[in-house]
Every structure is written in structure tokens, then in C-alpha cells.
Design a protein around this motif. Sequence first.
Motif, PDB file in Angstrom:
ATOM      1  N   HIS A  88      25.870  33.469  27.814  1.00 42.45           N
ATOM      2  CA  HIS A  88      25.173  32.825  26.633  1.00 42.45           C
ATOM      3  C   HIS A  88      23.671  33.218  26.527  1.00 42.45           C
ATOM      4  N   GLU A  90      21.254  31.563  25.381  1.00 44.23           N
ATOM      5  CA  GLU A  90      20.665  30.141  25.836  1.00 44.23           C
ATOM      6  C   GLU A  90      20.134  30.142  27.299  1.00 44.23           C
ATOM      7  N   LEU A 113      27.065  31.972  21.532  1.00 47.14           N
ATOM      8  CA  LEU A 113      26.143  31.296  20.906  1.00 47.14           C
ATOM      9  C   LEU A 113      26.598  29.762  20.974  1.00 47.14           C
ATOM     10  N   LYS A 114      25.841  28.818  21.480  1.00 45.38           N
ATOM     11  CA  LYS A 114      26.195  27.325  21.200  1.00 45.38           C
ATOM     12  C   LYS A 114      25.742  27.113  19.870  1.00 45.38           C
ATOM     13  N   THR A 117      22.468  27.252  18.117  1.00 44.97           N
ATOM     14  CA  THR A 117      21.513  28.344  18.141  1.00 44.97           C
ATOM     15  C   THR A 117      21.964  29.272  16.982  1.00 44.97           C
ATOM     16  N   ALA A 121      19.629  34.609  16.658  1.00 42.19           N
ATOM     17  CA  ALA A 121      19.484  34.899  18.091  1.00 42.19           C
ATOM     18  C   ALA A 121      20.359  35.881  18.893  1.00 42.19           C
TER      19      ALA A 121
END
Length: 214
Positions: A88, A90, A113-114, A117, A121
Amino acid sequence: MKVSPSILTCDFAHLDREMAFVQNTGADLVHLDVMDGVFVPNLSFGPPVIARLRPLTALPFDVHLMMEYPHRLIEAFAAAGADSLNVHVECASPIADTLAHIRSLGKKAAVTLKPATPAQAAFPFLDMVDMVLVMTVEPGFGGQAFMADMLPKIAALRAEITRRGLSVDIQVDGGINEQTAEQTAKAGATVAVVGNALFTAEDAPALVRRIHSL
Ligand code: DX5
Ligand code: ZN
């Protein structure tokens, strides 16, 4: 689309039977959800379980690391039999270094990616990965509803991958069934993670064939 069954919703008392079921559906990969209870509010399994699953199928193991510090266990997951590792963006690990480490072990690397997000990113890492995983639910639990507002993110990632002339898969994960898989395929996704929809399907091989044809 390729199909990657998530075993998170399977019967964990009978993993050998469940792996045979997954293989018999005609799926392309197996999606293994690793949760650390920190990055996501749930715990699942880690390298020892993956190592015991490894001899049960020849399908590639795609490991989704929902962990705050995945870099600490990359070698353990590689040794356990992972073929690709999803990190991830994040999380607290150094992302570029972790992706390079994964590739140095001969494994495929992916960034994940969550839902909150943005596509951008992932852009700094597109030339370091084989795949981008777009979460279409909040990570942590199977059986949630697909978030249709992730479709523009998939399209933005596909446009950037095409613009740069790269060959990167886009995988979608969470609430995927035949209908939502089709929407994501139209947006540019190439790999469908399917949990609940596959394990509750009346005819799982037929579902896999239909998603293959999208
Ligand atoms: C959620 C997991 C998913 C999940 C998918 O945190 O990453 O892989 O198991 O399951 P379904 O298809 O039931 O949403
Ligand atoms: Zn997953």
C-alpha cells in the motif's frame, strides 16, 4: 480480465479443499489477503500459512499486504512462495525501496491504493511495478459493496500507463462480481479479485469464464 480469487471468505478449517475449489474454477491467480491489525482493523494470516498453501496449487500467489511495515517481511513472504507482492502506498515503509527489494528477489511488485488515495499517488512508482491494485472497498473485510466512484481513478491510471507506454496490469479488489468487473474492465482494469461473489456462486467456473470474456 484475469480472475484472482480472494480466499478471505473461504472456509479456513478446510484450506486444502478450498484451494482445490479455486483451482477448479479456472482462475488465473490466488489473492492472499495479509492483515496486521494496525494498517487495517483486522488480522488474517502470514507467511507460515502461505507456505503451507504453496504445494496445494500451481497457480501464482498474489499477496496483498495490508500492513503498516511490509518491508520487514518481504523476504519471509518471498520464501513462503509469493509470486507477487502488493504494498500500500499509504503504509509507513519506504515504498520505492520496498518495491525494488521485491523485484531483486525475482518477484513481481505492485502498489495498492486505498479508496481515498488519488491515482496520482501511484504515478511515481509506475515504472517500478508490474501491477497497480485499486481498492474498490475500504480494506479490511470481505463482502462489502463495490464503490463505483473508483471508476474514474482506474481510468486515470490506465490513461497514464498508456501515455508512458508501460505494460502494467490494473487489479481491482472489493465487491467485484460479474457486473462490477465489467464496469472496471471498461475503465481499464485487467485483473479482477473476486471473494464473496465466487465463493457463493451457483456455478463458479461459469462466473470465471464470463469475467474472462470481459
Ligand atoms: C479486503 C480484501 C479483499 C476482499 C475481497 O480487504 O483486500 O481482497 O477479500 O472480497 P470481496 O470480493 O468479498 O469484496
Ligand atoms: Zn485484497
